[in-house]
Design an enzyme around this catalytic site. Sequence first.
Site, PDB file in Angstrom:
ATOM      1  N   GLY A  10       0.637  -1.197   0.527  1.00  0.00           N
ATOM      2  CA  GLY A  10      -0.005   0.251  -0.059  1.00  0.00           C
ATOM      3  C   GLY A  10       0.944   1.231  -0.073  1.00  0.00           C
ATOM      4  N   MET A  11       0.144   1.934  -0.162  1.00  0.00           N
ATOM      5  CA  MET A  11       1.280   3.290  -1.026  1.00  0.00           C
ATOM      6  C   MET A  11      -0.238   4.791  -0.034  1.00  0.00           C
ATOM      7  SD  MET A  11       4.028   5.290  -0.566  1.00  0.00           S
ATOM      8  CE  MET A  11       3.413   6.797  -0.303  1.00  0.00           C
ATOM      9  N   GLU A  12       0.664   4.984   1.761  1.00  0.00           N
ATOM     10  CA  GLU A  12      -0.482   5.919   2.027  1.00  0.00           C
ATOM     11  C   GLU A  12      -0.645   7.515   1.354  1.00  0.00           C
ATOM     12  OE1 GLU A  12       3.080   5.152   2.974  1.00  0.00           O
ATOM     13  OE2 GLU A  12       3.984   6.666   3.844  1.00  0.00           O
ATOM     14  N   GLU A  38       8.024   4.563   9.209  1.00  0.00           N
ATOM     15  CA  GLU A  38       7.458   3.665   9.157  1.00  0.00           C
ATOM     16  C   GLU A  38       7.726   2.784  10.654  1.00  0.00           C
ATOM     17  OE1 GLU A  38       5.661   3.036   6.385  1.00  0.00           O
ATOM     18  OE2 GLU A  38       6.955   4.323   5.591  1.00  0.00           O
ATOM     19  N   HIS A  58      -0.353   5.837   9.085  1.00  0.00           N
ATOM     20  CA  HIS A  58       0.523   6.722   8.413  1.00  0.00           C
ATOM     21  C   HIS A  58       0.555   8.104   8.345  1.00  0.00           C
ATOM     22  CE1 HIS A  58       3.662   5.493   6.844  1.00  0.00           C
ATOM     23  NE2 HIS A  58       3.320   4.435   6.438  1.00  0.00           N
ATOM     24  N   ARG A  67       3.621  -7.230  -7.013  1.00  0.00           N
ATOM     25  CA  ARG A  67       4.006  -6.680  -5.336  1.00  0.00           C
ATOM     26  C   ARG A  67       5.671  -7.840  -5.063  1.00  0.00           C
ATOM     27  NH1 ARG A  67       0.365  -7.723   0.101  1.00  0.00           N
ATOM     28  NH2 ARG A  67       2.343  -6.744   1.210  1.00  0.00           N
ATOM     29  N   HIS A 100      -2.182   0.557   8.139  1.00  0.00           N
ATOM     30  CA  HIS A 100      -0.500   0.938   7.880  1.00  0.00           C
ATOM     31  C   HIS A 100      -1.292   1.507   7.293  1.00  0.00           C
ATOM     32  CE1 HIS A 100       3.278   0.236   7.916  1.00  0.00           C
ATOM     33  NE2 HIS A 100       3.289   1.111   6.993  1.00  0.00           N
ATOM     34  N   GLU A 101      -1.255   1.749   6.548  1.00  0.00           N
ATOM     35  CA  GLU A 101      -1.277   2.693   5.684  1.00  0.00           C
ATOM     36  C   GLU A 101      -2.319   3.936   5.934  1.00  0.00           C
ATOM     37  OE1 GLU A 101       0.380   3.078   3.269  1.00  0.00           O
ATOM     38  OE2 GLU A 101       0.535   0.389   3.453  1.00  0.00           O
ATOM     39  N   TYR A 106      10.891  -0.642  10.045  1.00  0.00           N
ATOM     40  CA  TYR A 106       9.533  -0.907  10.036  1.00  0.00           C
ATOM     41  C   TYR A 106       9.424  -2.256  11.492  1.00  0.00           C
ATOM     42  CZ  TYR A 106       8.084  -0.056   5.088  1.00  0.00           C
ATOM     43  OH  TYR A 106       7.620   0.447   4.117  1.00  0.00           O
ATOM     44  N   ASP A 124      15.560   4.635  -2.621  1.00  0.00           N
ATOM     45  CA  ASP A 124      14.441   3.259  -2.129  1.00  0.00           C
ATOM     46  C   ASP A 124      14.809   2.171  -1.187  1.00  0.00           C
ATOM     47  OD1 ASP A 124      12.762   4.582  -3.923  1.00  0.00           O
ATOM     48  OD2 ASP A 124      13.623   3.810  -5.738  1.00  0.00           O
TER      49      ASP A 124
HETATM   50 ZN   LIG Z   1       3.995   2.786   5.649  1.00  0.00          ZN
END
Ligand SMILES: [Zn+2]
Length: 613
Positions: free
Chosen positions: A280-282, A329, A310, A564, A306-307, A390, A382
């Site tokens: 996922g991307m927040e 994270e 954020h 993914r 999780h998202e 995390y 990256d």
């Molecule tokens: Zn995250």
Amino acid sequence: MLPRLAAATLIFCSASAAAEHDPHSYAEPGKVTQTALALDLAVDFDRRELTGSAELALDWHDAAARELVLDTRDLTIEGVDAIGADGRARTAKWKLDARHPILGSALHIALDAQVPKVRVRYHTAPTASGLQWMTPAQTADKKHPFMYSQSQSIHARSWVPLQDTPAVRFTYTAHVTSPKALRVVMSADNAAGHALNGDFRFSMPQPIPSYLLAIAVGDLEVRETGPRSAVYAEPSVVDKAAREFADTEKMIETTEKMYGPYRWGRYDILVLPPSFPFGGMENPRLTFATPTVLVGDKSLVSLVAHELAHSWSGNLVTNAGWKHMWLNEGFTSYVENRIVEAVYGKVQADEEFIIGADELRREIASTPPATQWLVPEVEDADDAASDFAYVKGAWLLRTLEARFGREAFDAYLRGYFDHFAFQSITTEQMLAWLKPHLLDKYPGKMSLDEVKAWIYGPGIPANAPLPASPQLAAIASARAAWLDGQRKAIDLDAKHWNTHEWMYFLDGLPPRLTAKQLASLDAAWHLNGSPNAEIARRWYLAAIQGDYRPARTEMAKYMTRIGRRYLVVPLYEALAKTPEGLAFARKVYAKAKPGYHPMTQASIEKVLDKPEK
Ligand SMILES: [Zn+2]
């Protein structure tokens, strides 16, 4: 972001965090910062390009400065206008530097005066690292093309010329034209009822860092899931997604109770095609999510927790540079686990934490100590997304909670989010706030040196608290009995195991099971072709390690269908360890590549070109 891609290449330097220039940006925010962005873009699927302009409002800090330096990667610059206080545009001189393989090209704009605005006219490259252009065949419904962005960590610069550093925040507006019948959505104020007329306008009034700029265009339908939440997805996926994410409002309310109000208005979720490289991307107001969590039983919706988390840690209080990514994270993984505990119970929350902790311990065993800090120096931004940022980050917060008590720690964290709201901070700023507001407030519970040992030291301190899980302990003994031959696979009593219990069982298998063991497991529990992407990933890893060839057909389908990185890259890595496996991996990749995002392609090509022994 939820990538959980381990084995990043971390480059170790010194711990000192003196004057914090973001090494992953050419921008000079000490001299001038962008405060607002106005995008005007046309989406061209035939050319695979975004074409238009980006207008930046500027706040000058250095009286002598006459140059604006922006980040770009593979953009074609058509012209630059300096816009004076009178609103008149005058052509400005500009120069694009040679392309750096990681950072892209600095765009130098020479100005006669400190103008309030600059407009850059440009178009993107079909190979833009932050965009994926998909043919209809690559989507779920196969009728319309699809395009989406992924800006984190430093990919916004491949579709917008700007100061691409999390240290700078700005508001934005956008006017986007697209083919009719398609819907454009952004990390902004999306309107579910918007006419599909090819002409969309957006506004994001809260200041965000560049990595949260996001856009997607496709055949998207909408389903409301609550008073301030909805799901966007392709027509064949949208109802399933709305059912899976039905607890979204409950999660928002739970988090607000712990950490204060949700400050972004709506919280919508966009479900992308399976090629999306992350879990996922927040993106603010519109989380981007992989469809690989749509299992049907809500067992993988910790991704939404999780998202959503954020929205406090990351989007509200942001890491000022990528080496401080654990502030995003680690804090988010901790809050995620608290949301899961409140909504789905302590048993599931503890199982999820233990699975993450085990994964981190395996990672510790296989990485040099110098790369195990919470604040690593990374060459490519990256690569900052490791299990350390995390899981180790979350484990530190769990330790603070255990030492100071939940009530005191929750109050502290809520104050932290309030104090640093809409700011970008470093680890040192976090520590400077932690000391008076928690450590010194309750003396004798945990020292600053102890906290620093977590942050600037390798591994996990021996006294780190870990929850007990009777469920997982029973599974560990059942697994041992099966491995010893005392119990048959069919007698494992796994009928009621949930997704996490299966993940735990498979994670704990020794490498190189025999083909006979793998065949008996598969015959009893039908793991080959499992529709659950997390279970399938672990089963295929075991099959590769044990060289169990009957799994190959389904494995290849899985690797071709899903892009993914967390799910497919480890399979390529495991296959690449033998010449025969490498040949098979190359064959699968040749077929799967057109469906993969450029970031997934880059990760896999690294593995296939230089396989580890
Ligand atoms: Zn995250």
